[in-house]
Design a protein around this motif. Structure first.
Motif, short mmCIF file in Angstrom:
data_model
loop_
_atom_site.label_atom_id
_atom_site.label_comp_id
_atom_site.label_asym_id
_atom_site.label_seq_id
_atom_site.Cartn_x
_atom_site.Cartn_y
_atom_site.Cartn_z
N LEU A 36 3.35 -34.10 5.04
CA LEU A 36 3.23 -33.34 5.18
C LEU A 36 1.84 -31.60 4.94
CD1 LEU A 36 2.85 -35.12 8.39
CD2 LEU A 36 1.40 -36.11 6.23
N ALA A 37 0.85 -31.42 4.39
CA ALA A 37 0.73 -30.31 4.11
C ALA A 37 -0.09 -29.65 5.27
CB ALA A 37 -0.35 -30.02 3.14
N VAL A 38 0.60 -28.99 6.31
CA VAL A 38 -0.12 -28.33 7.27
C VAL A 38 -0.46 -26.86 7.87
CG1 VAL A 38 0.76 -27.97 9.93
CG2 VAL A 38 1.82 -30.23 8.68
N GLY A 39 -2.04 -26.97 8.47
CA GLY A 39 -1.76 -25.38 8.65
C GLY A 39 -2.40 -24.81 9.60
N GLU A 40 -3.15 -24.06 10.00
CA GLU A 40 -3.24 -23.73 11.61
C GLU A 40 -2.10 -23.80 12.93
OE1 GLU A 40 -6.21 -22.77 12.03
OE2 GLU A 40 -7.43 -23.41 10.14
N LEU A 41 -1.15 -23.45 11.56
CA LEU A 41 -0.14 -22.96 12.00
C LEU A 41 0.54 -22.48 13.51
CD1 LEU A 41 2.59 -22.21 8.63
CD2 LEU A 41 1.27 -24.78 9.63
N ASN A 42 1.10 -22.48 13.97
CA ASN A 42 1.37 -22.25 15.10
C ASN A 42 2.24 -20.62 14.56
OD1 ASN A 42 3.20 -20.90 17.98
ND2 ASN A 42 3.64 -22.94 18.11
N ASP A 43 1.53 -19.65 15.53
CA ASP A 43 2.23 -18.64 14.61
C ASP A 43 3.33 -17.85 15.23
OD1 ASP A 43 0.12 -17.15 13.22
OD2 ASP A 43 -0.59 -16.51 15.14
N GLU A 44 3.56 -18.78 16.73
CA GLU A 44 4.70 -18.47 17.66
C GLU A 44 6.57 -18.47 16.24
OE1 GLU A 44 5.78 -19.21 20.97
OE2 GLU A 44 3.88 -18.34 22.03
N LEU A 45 5.94 -19.70 15.59
CA LEU A 45 6.95 -20.83 14.80
C LEU A 45 6.85 -20.13 13.55
CD1 LEU A 45 6.48 -24.30 15.75
CD2 LEU A 45 8.50 -22.81 16.17
N PHE A 46 6.01 -19.72 13.07
CA PHE A 46 6.06 -19.31 11.83
C PHE A 46 5.92 -17.81 11.21
CE2 PHE A 46 4.75 -23.90 12.10
CZ PHE A 46 5.78 -24.63 11.16
N SER A 47 5.59 -16.74 12.51
CA SER A 47 5.12 -15.43 11.74
C SER A 47 5.66 -14.79 11.23
CB SER A 47 4.61 -15.06 12.92
OG SER A 47 5.63 -14.96 13.71
N SER A 48 7.55 -14.95 11.12
CA SER A 48 8.05 -14.53 10.25
C SER A 48 8.34 -14.69 8.82
CB SER A 48 9.46 -14.63 11.07
OG SER A 48 10.36 -15.83 11.32
N THR A 49 7.85 -16.27 8.45
CA THR A 49 7.82 -16.90 7.59
C THR A 49 6.84 -17.24 6.37
OG1 THR A 49 8.63 -18.94 8.97
CG2 THR A 49 10.55 -18.26 8.47
N VAL A 50 5.57 -16.99 7.28
CA VAL A 50 4.62 -17.67 6.20
C VAL A 50 3.65 -16.47 6.85
CG1 VAL A 50 3.14 -19.41 6.66
CG2 VAL A 50 5.37 -20.36 6.71
N SER A 51 2.95 -16.22 5.81
CA SER A 51 1.72 -15.37 6.07
C SER A 51 0.62 -16.11 7.06
CB SER A 51 1.24 -14.70 4.95
OG SER A 51 2.49 -14.10 3.81
N PRO A 52 -0.49 -15.14 7.39
CA PRO A 52 -1.04 -15.77 7.91
C PRO A 52 -2.71 -15.88 6.93
CG PRO A 52 -0.86 -13.58 8.78
CD PRO A 52 0.10 -13.35 7.23
N GLY A 53 -2.94 -17.64 7.54
CA GLY A 53 -3.23 -17.75 6.66
C GLY A 53 -2.66 -19.44 5.66
N GLU A 54 -1.64 -18.99 5.28
CA GLU A 54 -0.99 -19.94 4.21
C GLU A 54 -0.11 -20.85 5.35
OE1 GLU A 54 2.18 -17.85 2.83
OE2 GLU A 54 0.99 -17.00 0.99
N GLY A 55 -0.09 -22.18 4.93
CA GLY A 55 0.49 -23.14 5.29
C GLY A 55 2.17 -23.57 4.52
N VAL A 56 2.82 -24.81 5.68
CA VAL A 56 3.85 -25.39 5.03
C VAL A 56 3.56 -26.93 4.54
CG1 VAL A 56 4.31 -23.78 6.43
CG2 VAL A 56 3.87 -25.25 7.25
N LEU A 57 4.71 -26.84 4.25
CA LEU A 57 4.59 -28.26 3.58
C LEU A 57 5.76 -29.23 4.46
CD1 LEU A 57 4.92 -28.79 -0.51
CD2 LEU A 57 2.95 -29.35 1.50
N ILE A 58 5.96 -30.16 5.32
CA ILE A 58 6.02 -30.30 6.26
C ILE A 58 6.86 -32.43 5.30
CG2 ILE A 58 6.86 -31.47 8.92
CD1 ILE A 58 4.82 -29.74 9.18
#
Length: 96
Positions: A42-64
């Protein structure tokens, strides 16, 4: 099998939560393995900043990985594994 494409596209836009109730993000796309006829990620965007701020740049997403999905309904529930991305040590250092 007739309803499969409709079901897959209906995932887009749903919110993703860990099974502990923590908001993860919103599904933007679905990755498929056409040979196996299954959803792989699943390509997930609009991420929870508390979970991803140290690993993902703003505006990017992750694959789950889809194997993390526990339930699909009005929202998608995944394993709480995602919450471990935020290391407690990093959170303490950032607060100092």
């Amino acid at each position: 099998m007739d309803g499969t494409p409709q079901e897959i596209t209906s995932l887009v836009g749903r919110e993703v939560y860990s099974n502990n109730g923590v908001f993860v993000g919103e599904i933007e796309d679905v990755q498929l393995n056409l040979d196996a006829q299954q959803v792989t990620n699943l390509a997930v965007g609009e991420l929870n900043d508390e979970l991803f701020s140290s690993t993902v740049s703003p505006g990017e997403g992750v694959l789950i990985p889809y194997r993390w999905v526990r339930a699909v309904g009005d929202v998608v529930l995944i394993n709480s594994t995602i919450e471990r991305l935020k290391e407690p040590e990093e959170a303490e250092e950032a607060a100092v």
